[in-house]
Design a protein around this motif. Structure first.
Motif, short mmCIF file in Angstrom:
data_model
loop_
_atom_site.label_atom_id
_atom_site.label_comp_id
_atom_site.label_asym_id
_atom_site.label_seq_id
_atom_site.Cartn_x
_atom_site.Cartn_y
_atom_site.Cartn_z
N CYS A 110 0.86 -1.11 -0.04
CA CYS A 110 0.16 -0.06 0.01
C CYS A 110 0.78 1.30 0.05
CB CYS A 110 -0.91 -0.13 1.29
SG CYS A 110 -2.09 1.40 1.37
N ASP A 116 -2.24 0.21 -6.73
CA ASP A 116 -3.72 0.14 -6.98
C ASP A 116 -3.93 -0.03 -8.59
OD1 ASP A 116 -2.90 2.58 -7.41
OD2 ASP A 116 -4.50 3.62 -6.07
N THR A 252 -11.83 -11.61 -6.35
CA THR A 252 -12.18 -10.06 -6.31
C THR A 252 -11.44 -9.48 -5.17
OG1 THR A 252 -14.04 -10.52 -4.93
CG2 THR A 252 -14.47 -10.75 -7.18
N PRO A 253 -11.51 -8.07 -5.10
CA PRO A 253 -10.84 -7.53 -3.92
C PRO A 253 -11.75 -7.60 -2.52
CG PRO A 253 -11.31 -5.99 -5.72
CD PRO A 253 -12.00 -7.24 -6.18
N GLU A 254 -13.04 -7.93 -2.77
CA GLU A 254 -13.73 -8.25 -1.39
C GLU A 254 -13.40 -9.66 -1.00
OE1 GLU A 254 -15.77 -5.35 -3.76
OE2 GLU A 254 -15.02 -7.36 -4.32
N GLU A 257 -9.85 -9.19 0.69
CA GLU A 257 -10.10 -8.72 1.95
C GLU A 257 -10.61 -9.82 2.90
OE1 GLU A 257 -12.43 -5.16 1.02
OE2 GLU A 257 -10.54 -4.20 0.29
N ASN A 273 -2.62 -8.33 -1.80
CA ASN A 273 -3.07 -6.97 -2.63
C ASN A 273 -4.58 -7.07 -3.06
OD1 ASN A 273 -3.45 -4.76 -4.43
ND2 ASN A 273 -1.33 -4.43 -4.83
N PRO A 274 -5.72 -6.59 -2.63
CA PRO A 274 -6.82 -7.06 -3.05
C PRO A 274 -7.15 -6.35 -4.46
CG PRO A 274 -7.01 -6.01 -1.08
CD PRO A 274 -5.43 -5.66 -1.18
N HIS A 275 -6.13 -5.13 -4.86
CA HIS A 275 -6.51 -4.58 -6.15
C HIS A 275 -5.66 -5.78 -7.29
CE1 HIS A 275 -7.34 -0.79 -4.43
NE2 HIS A 275 -6.31 -1.00 -3.69
N ARG A 276 -4.68 -6.47 -6.97
CA ARG A 276 -4.08 -7.51 -7.88
C ARG A 276 -4.59 -8.96 -7.52
NH1 ARG A 276 1.89 -6.80 -7.08
NH2 ARG A 276 2.02 -8.76 -8.81
N GLY A 277 -5.66 -9.09 -6.58
CA GLY A 277 -6.35 -10.55 -6.58
C GLY A 277 -5.63 -11.58 -6.00
#
Length: 312
Positions: A110, A116, A252-254, A257, A273-277
């Motif tokens: 982050c 992101d 997915t990001p969800e 997380e 990294n939720p943005h990169r799965g």
């Protein structure tokens, strides 16, 4: 944009940065993307060293806990070096104890420049793309493949990265895997396609992913096959010293997380990294990162914490 003598002008965070031959790049763990970054820097005549832990080049697990620098030559023998104290440095996917670089090139944590970036912006997201931008170089077709596969492999295989053909990408990655493993190219391609079929067959609609939680029954080329199939996969691998690592990719990001929260709440070291799965967690073992063992507590090392500072 003005190009200064013996220097290259790049843009980072809205300010002009001049990269010239006084700069030194410190590179993290070796992989196809990092190999290409080193080739680009050598071609530009810019010095680069390799982050080291215990006088050996770092691995993916130790890249953010480096304690020195080396230069690894064609003979793969690391020669100890010293980072020039006054020269500006760029750290590429690594951290060095007690050193603050002038710039960071990364997409794992982050706050990193590419953390992101969506698949459509994979060049800004990938470390290779960031280096090319700093040097004001246009990416070649092969560099696009490398950047997309390192930043967002599942999306790249699904045609979501402009300028990247999924079939060409499969050939590139299978060729690299064949070279590194000693397998034939046809064997690797067949392994990836077979893994993709098994991922589709094992998809659990309740969990929204395919699960392979027995590490002794994990298909060969599972992660690559799942990315090619475009489906989320959760699987486990046995590491040395009795450590069990659980990973999820293509989520997915969800979902990412939720995975990280589940393991973090259980007290396990987590990265992702939720943005990169993708995400991963370490189950306790004799030497599990961040867990007690016979010699007392050990550090997380290369495992990236799930909170602010956060690996494909």
């Amino acid at each position: 944009m003005l190009r200064l003598p013996n220097g290259t002008v790049g843009i980072r965070h809205g300010r002009t940065v001049v990269i010239d031959k006084d700069w030194t790049f410190v590179l993290g763990a070796q992989d196809p993307e990092m190999r290409e970054i080193e080739r680009v820097l050598d071609d530009a005549g810019i010095a680069c060293l390799h982050a080291a832990k215990g006088h050996r080049r770092v691995s993916a697990q130790t890249a953010y806990a480096a304690d020195g620098v080396v230069r690894v030559g064609l003979d793969n023998i690391p020669c100890q070096h010293v980072l020039p104290p006054k020269a500006p440095a760029v750290f590429v996917e690594c951290s060095l104890h007690d050193w603050q670089p002038a710039l960071r090139v990364d997409h794992h944590h982050c706050g990193d420049p590419g953390f992101d970036a969506p698949p459509q912006d994979y060049l800004r997201g990938s470390s290779l793309g960031q280096v090319l931008s700093l040097l004001e170089r246009e990416p070649t077709e092969t560099q696009r493949w490398l950047a997309a596969s390192d930043h967002c492999l599942t999306a790249a295989y699904q045609g979501e990265c402009p300028g990247v053909d999924p079939h060409d990408l499969l050939f590139l990655r299978a060729s690299w895997q064949a070279k590194m493993s000693g397998r034939t190219l046809s064997d690797v391609v067949e392994g990836i396609l077979d893994a993709a079929k098994r991922v589709r067959r094992h998809h659990d609609s309740e969990f929204g992913e395919s699960r392979f939680l027995d590490p002794t029954q994990m298909p060969r080329d599972l992660a690559e096959g799942a990315a090619y199939a475009g489906m989320p996969v959760r699987y486990r691998a046995l590491l040395p010293e009795g450590v069990l690592k659980e990973m999820v990719k293509g989520g997915t990001p969800e979902a990412i997380e939720a995975f990280m929260a589940e393991h973090r709440d259980a007290g396990r070291p987590v990265y992702g990294n939720p943005h990169r799965g993708y995400a991963g967690a370490y189950w306790p073992g004799r030497s599990a990162p961040g867990t007690p063992h016979r010699g007392g507590p050990i550090s997380v090392g290369g495992a990236v914490p799930s909170v602010p500072r956060k690996a494909q």
